[in-house]
Design a protein around this motif. Structure first.
Motif, mmCIF file in Angstrom:
data_model
loop_
_atom_site.group_PDB
_atom_site.id
_atom_site.type_symbol
_atom_site.label_atom_id
_atom_site.label_comp_id
_atom_site.label_asym_id
_atom_site.label_seq_id
_atom_site.Cartn_x
_atom_site.Cartn_y
_atom_site.Cartn_z
ATOM 1 N N SER A 90 0.833 -1.204 0.000
ATOM 2 C CA SER A 90 0.000 0.000 0.000
ATOM 3 C C SER A 90 0.870 1.257 0.000
ATOM 4 O O SER A 90 2.057 1.198 0.296
ATOM 5 N N VAL A 101 2.785 1.738 3.193
ATOM 6 C CA VAL A 101 4.040 0.986 3.339
ATOM 7 C C VAL A 101 5.159 1.703 2.586
ATOM 8 O O VAL A 101 6.295 1.803 3.064
ATOM 9 N N ILE A 139 5.458 4.795 2.174
ATOM 10 C CA ILE A 139 5.857 5.978 2.942
ATOM 11 C C ILE A 139 6.601 5.578 4.213
ATOM 12 O O ILE A 139 7.645 6.124 4.542
ATOM 13 N N LEU A 140 6.073 4.573 4.905
ATOM 14 C CA LEU A 140 6.620 4.247 6.227
ATOM 15 C C LEU A 140 7.870 3.381 6.195
ATOM 16 O O LEU A 140 8.665 3.393 7.124
ATOM 17 N N GLY A 141 8.042 2.616 5.126
ATOM 18 C CA GLY A 141 9.280 1.847 5.008
ATOM 19 C C GLY A 141 9.251 0.507 5.715
ATOM 20 O O GLY A 141 8.211 0.051 6.218
ATOM 21 N N ASN A 142 10.441 -0.093 5.769
ATOM 22 C CA ASN A 142 10.546 -1.488 6.197
ATOM 23 C C ASN A 142 10.214 -1.738 7.661
ATOM 24 O O ASN A 142 9.811 -2.829 8.027
ATOM 25 N N GLU A 143 10.445 -0.734 8.490
ATOM 26 C CA GLU A 143 10.269 -0.997 9.927
ATOM 27 C C GLU A 143 8.847 -0.726 10.397
ATOM 28 O O GLU A 143 8.566 -0.791 11.583
ATOM 29 N N ALA A 144 7.956 -0.414 9.469
ATOM 30 C CA ALA A 144 6.585 -0.096 9.870
ATOM 31 C C ALA A 144 5.916 -1.301 10.518
ATOM 32 O O ALA A 144 6.165 -2.434 10.124
ATOM 33 N N THR A 145 5.092 -1.008 11.490
ATOM 34 C CA THR A 145 4.297 -2.080 12.087
ATOM 35 C C THR A 145 2.949 -2.127 11.363
ATOM 36 O O THR A 145 2.513 -1.112 10.802
ATOM 37 N N GLN A 157 0.863 0.788 12.410
ATOM 38 C CA GLN A 157 1.221 2.067 11.788
ATOM 39 C C GLN A 157 0.674 2.138 10.365
ATOM 40 O O GLN A 157 0.166 3.174 9.933
ATOM 41 N N VAL A 158 0.812 1.034 9.646
ATOM 42 C CA VAL A 158 0.341 1.001 8.257
ATOM 43 C C VAL A 158 -1.165 1.219 8.218
ATOM 44 O O VAL A 158 -1.671 2.032 7.426
ATOM 45 N N ARG A 202 12.222 12.317 -2.595
ATOM 46 C CA ARG A 202 10.889 12.206 -2.010
ATOM 47 C C ARG A 202 10.606 13.420 -1.139
ATOM 48 O O ARG A 202 9.531 13.997 -1.180
ATOM 49 N N ASN A 251 12.824 7.221 5.653
ATOM 50 C CA ASN A 251 12.849 5.976 6.430
ATOM 51 C C ASN A 251 13.949 5.035 5.972
ATOM 52 O O ASN A 251 13.993 3.888 6.391
ATOM 53 N N ILE A 301 7.502 8.655 10.711
ATOM 54 C CA ILE A 301 7.897 7.914 9.514
ATOM 55 C C ILE A 301 9.313 7.346 9.635
ATOM 56 O O ILE A 301 9.580 6.226 9.229
ATOM 57 N N ARG A 340 10.332 5.236 16.975
ATOM 58 C CA ARG A 340 9.984 4.578 18.238
ATOM 59 C C ARG A 340 11.046 4.817 19.303
ATOM 60 O O ARG A 340 10.748 4.989 20.472
ATOM 61 N N ARG A 399 8.030 -5.149 0.754
ATOM 62 C CA ARG A 399 8.059 -4.567 2.103
ATOM 63 C C ARG A 399 6.819 -4.980 2.890
ATOM 64 O O ARG A 399 6.905 -5.366 4.044
ATOM 65 N N GLU A 400 5.681 -4.873 2.228
ATOM 66 C CA GLU A 400 4.441 -5.195 2.932
ATOM 67 C C GLU A 400 4.399 -6.672 3.302
ATOM 68 O O GLU A 400 4.088 -7.040 4.434
ATOM 69 N N PHE A 434 8.388 -7.467 5.362
ATOM 70 C CA PHE A 434 8.787 -6.717 6.549
ATOM 71 C C PHE A 434 7.617 -6.384 7.465
ATOM 72 O O PHE A 434 7.759 -6.411 8.681
ATOM 73 N N LEU A 473 14.960 -3.510 14.973
ATOM 74 C CA LEU A 473 14.317 -2.872 13.826
ATOM 75 C C LEU A 473 14.383 -3.716 12.561
ATOM 76 O O LEU A 473 13.484 -3.715 11.751
#
Lengths: 302, 536
Positions: free
Chosen positions: A18, A21, A23-29, A32-33, B62, B70, B148, B153, B419-420, B423, B455
């Motif tokens: 999405s 994802v 925008i938030l990148g790899n460490e997103a939970t 958060q997504v 970006r 990020n 972001i 965190r 990523r989705e 990760f 992370l």
């Protein structure tokens, strides 16, 4: 157009990954997504989002780019001139190369021009645009250093620099089209020179060149006109590889850069513009048809 | 001082001028950044003053707001932001040490629970406002608020106090003697609070920092033009009058563009496709690579079958000849596989703790054993589109197909989709880290990879003893204690094998021979002040 833009939106919607994802990148939970997706209104059903977009588009508001955070209309307005210029230049190159060659080849079947041009067109048609680009870049940009390898200069800033940057990518695109234009026009010319009015003109002692230009060219142009219309649409929407390869800030590269970030408003906007242009070009081709051949007007009237 | 400049790409005569930075003499011990005047690793040609340099970027801009970044990728926004903001601290790619840049020092208290960041006096943003402790605090709060950045965190758990205009105290809930490395690695940019507050929405495209350059022109997805910041805090720097960063997404075209003279360098990257580098050298360009700890890294999902079983993970190492894999992946017969977790001149190198050697018979025995128990190794390899990744995936599939009781399907996705799936949702069996996973120092890279909840711990690896060792190493500045803890971590890694390390990673620079003074941090993010052109 509604169907095309809806399908484009739906296609992006069904792609995994999405915008949140992106925008938030790899460490997103996942939380958060989900939160960002809701914040962007992307948790609404597809049809609801599409209707909202469509009502905005009807008012001239194409929304805001998720990636660039700019109005989509502004982003497209910046990119469209590059693609239009590239398209027109490519078409001009294609026409300049193909029309005279096809006329000569069609009027002299089996001659050396016919043999050479037919061989070249076969080679060009089977050559992918990226391969043609690599060869031309090597020859004209790296070895001979005539043209820049990549980048873009706006026409308003430096007309000469603009043409230098535009020519090589336009040539890559134009060569492919020229090969197709040549084939179609050649075969129409071959048919036309056998028509009785052409034979009559020749019998009246008119020069070969005069007959070709005056009597053969116009009635041979119909297929080429159709093809030119199709080519315009194809070039507008399909110059992506060339735009990315030459780092040109056009619509094609915009579309390619928007897909990984799932920038749905931009994708919708670009697809809409391409669809509109396609429709307009086809209308224009129909109008030109009737101007070129009075029989079309007669049939329409009947 | 040692350097780990790889021999396979290094052309020393050409490189006399391309100071691929790095190795910096540090006077302080771990956890302290207080050195001045960094030394370069390869006796560089000093850049002359003047000139405008064009660097080609790999991906579109970006945002210029560090709160939006990020990835901290050198090929993306971070190298752009480095021109605007400079770097607070620099994590050296060769030594793994931290050196101060905008900051004067960053020091911990005795147990690493409170850190004191001391700023240089007289540094101002290009809007004339001071870069002070309040600005750093504002920046980190701004990053936390946007949510972001990967460090969001962590920042949210910090307690920050402005002690005086040049001193910021950061109290952290879990002691860490190496927080300066995290700052240098992931939080090196400081924004002008005045500019952000004046235009919160527009700041991302009209940034204000205290870096060596100011942004004059920004054409999205095309180029940016920067000019030297006349108020830059370092006397006589930056060397360059101006800078142009231009987007050329195609890798071969970047090389061609530099070779044609239309650009001077491309952003340092981990993309070490050997054919492209050879092409660059054949066109008279200078290439250089700095080898790093870590490497090509393939996540194995430790949280579900088959890789929740250590035997399945070990079987991967035994079945695959990683030297061959490295050569295929990077397209070079000279590419090497990683033998140990830390390269030879790292203080944490342990020559006797190596990855398992390939052994087809033993691998087959393990595959058979798992199949007999009703748990055959049937996996989907979630591949991320890209040349190196695709060659890696195909090699793994081809090699594993030679064994009984193993099946590998490849599913290739673009980076967003991967990523989705990998990760965020952890719905995968096996998948590569995009690029190479590098850690010049175990902090913060190795910690993030292996600690439970780290992370980058996408494998879901959880070993309480490893967590304890990583925490213990984090809590001490004593080099010997650190070494002992990391030795234990390496032993445990070789026993558990939570993921697959493949080729040796590098940060690679491609430039024309006139470029001098190039330096970058451990992510490959360029440090701009000294960059310029060599004297004729």
């Amino acid at each position: 157009m509604v169907l095309i833009t809806f399908l484009a939106t739906a296609a992006v919607d069904f792609m995994p990954g999405s915008p949140a994802v992106a925008i938030l990148g790899n460490e997103a939970t996942p939380e958060q997504v989900a939160a960002l997706t809701a914040q962007m209104g992307l948790d609404q059903p597809l049809h609801a989002r599409y209707i909202e977009w469509l009502s905005g588009a009807a008012r001239g508001d194409l929304g805001e780019s998720i990636r660039l955070q700019l109005p989509v209309s502004e982003v497209i307005a910046q990119r469209l001139p590059v693609t239009i210029e590239l398209t027109i230049l490519a078409l001009l190159i294609a026409l300049v190369l193909s029309v005279p060659t096809a006329l000569v080849a069609g009027a002299n079947v089996g001659g050396w021009v016919d043999r050479a041009a037919s061989t070249a067109s076969s080679a060009l048609i089977s050559l992918p645009s990226f391969a043609a680009a690599v060869i031309l870049i090597y020859l004209l940009a790296i070895r001979m250093k005539i043209f820049p390898v990549s980048g873009w200069t706006p026409f308003t800033q430096d007309p000469l620099g603009n043409l230098q940057h535009a020519f090589l990518p336009a040539l890559v695109l134009g060569l492919m089209e020229a090969a197709m234009f040549y084939r179609v026009l050649r075969s129409d010319v071959i048919a036309t020179v056998r028509e009785t009015f052409v034979l009559a003109a020749r019998a009246r002692g008119m020069g070969k060149r005069y007959v070709l230009l005056r009597h053969v060219l116009r009635p041979s142009l119909f297929s080429l006109l159709t093809l030119t219309g199709l080519a315009l649409g194809r070039l507008l929407g399909g110059a992506m590889v060339v735009e990315v390869l030459f780092a040109l800030p056009g619509l094609g590269s915009l579309l390619l850069q928007s897909v990984p970030s799932r920038d749905i408003p931009v994708i919708q906007g670009v697809v809409l513009v391409i669809a509109v242009v396609y429709v307009l070009v086809n209308i224009a081709v129909d109008l030109i048809y009737s101007a070129v051949d009075p029989r079309v007007r007669v049939r329409s009237a009947a | 001082m040692s350097t780990r400049t790889s021999s396979w790409r290094l052309t020393l005569p050409k490189l006399a001028g391309l100071a691929v930075v790095g190795a910096l003499a540090l006077t302080g011990c771990a956890g302290t950044a207080s050195a001045e005047n960094p030394a370069h690793s390869d006796a560089p040609r000093e850049a002359r003053a003047g000139g405008e340099l064009t660097m080609l970027m790999h991906v579109p801009t970006r945002s210029f707001d560090p709160a939006d970044d990020n990835t901290m990728a050198s090929t993306g926004d971070a190298t752009r932001m480095s021109a605007i903001y400079d770097l607070l601290l620099v994590l050296d790619p060769v030594t793994g040490e931290v050196r101060p840049q905008l900051a004067e020092s960053m020091t911990p208290n005795d147990d690493g629970s409170i850190w004191t960041l001391r700023l240089r006096d007289g540094v101002t943003f290009s809007d004339g406002t001071p870069l002070d402790a309040a600005a750093v605090q504002f920046t980190y709060q701004h990053i936390a608020q946007k949510g972001i950045s990967s460090q969001t965190r962590a920042i949210q758990s910090w307690s920050m106090t402005v002690v005086d205009p040049l001193t910021l105290e950061i109290a952290i809930p879990t002691p860490n003697m190496h927080l300066d490395r995290t700052i240098a690695d992931s939080l090196p940019f400081v924004v002008s609070p005045t500019a952000v507050q004046a235009d919160p929405e527009g700041f991302a495209s009209a940034p204000v920092g205290a870096g060596p350059f100011v942004l004059d022109e920004y054409e999205p997805d095309n180029y940016e033009v920067y000019s030297a910041n006349p108020e830059y805090w370092q006397e006589g720097l930056p060397k360059l009058d101006g800078l142009r960063l231009e987007l050329v997404p195609d890798a071969a075209q970047r090389i061609n563009t530099i070779a044609s003279g239309a650009a001077n360098a491309q952003a340092p990257s981990s993309d070490a496709d050997a054919a492209l580098l050879a092409n660059a050298e054949s066109q008279g360009l200078v290439t250089s690579s700095v080898a790093q700890n870590g490497g090509g890294w393939i996540y194995l999902n430790n949280e579900r079958p088959p890789f929740d079983d250590e035997r399945a993970r070990r079987a991967m190492y035994l079945a695959l000849d990683r030297a061959e894999l490295a050569q295929v992946a990077l397209g070079s017969a000279e590419a090497t596989a990683i033998d140990t977790m830390f390269v030879a001149d790292s203080p944490y190198h342990e020559a006797d703790i190596t990855f398992p050697e390939p052994d087809a018979e033993e691998a087959q025995a393990l595959f058979d054993e798992l199949a007999d128990e009703g748990a055959p190794v049937e996996i989907t390899y979630v591949n991320i589109a890209g040349e190196v990744n695709s060659r890696t995936a195909q090699f793994i599939q081809a090699k594993l197909s030679e064994f009984e009781n193993v099946t590998v399907d490849i599913e290739t996705l673009d980076v967003t989709a991967a990523r989705e799936q990998v990760f965020v949702n952890r719905d995968y069996d096996m998948s590569p880290y995009p690029g190479a996973y590098k850690f010049p120092d175990p902090e913060p890279g190795l910690y993030n990879l292996l600690a439970s909840g780290g992370l980058w711990n996408t494998t879901g690896y959880a070993n309480a003893d490893v967590d304890a060792a990583l925490d213990a190493a984090r809590a001490t500045a004593d080099p010997e204690e650190r070494r002992a803890e990391y030795r234990f971590v390496q032993e445990q890694f070789m026993s558990d094998l939570p993921g697959l390390f493949t080729f040796t990673p590098t940060i690679t620079v491609v430039a024309d021979p006139s470029v001098a003074g190039m330096s970058y941090n451990a992510r490959g993010v360029v440090s701009w002040p000294e960059v310029g052109f060599a004297a004729e």
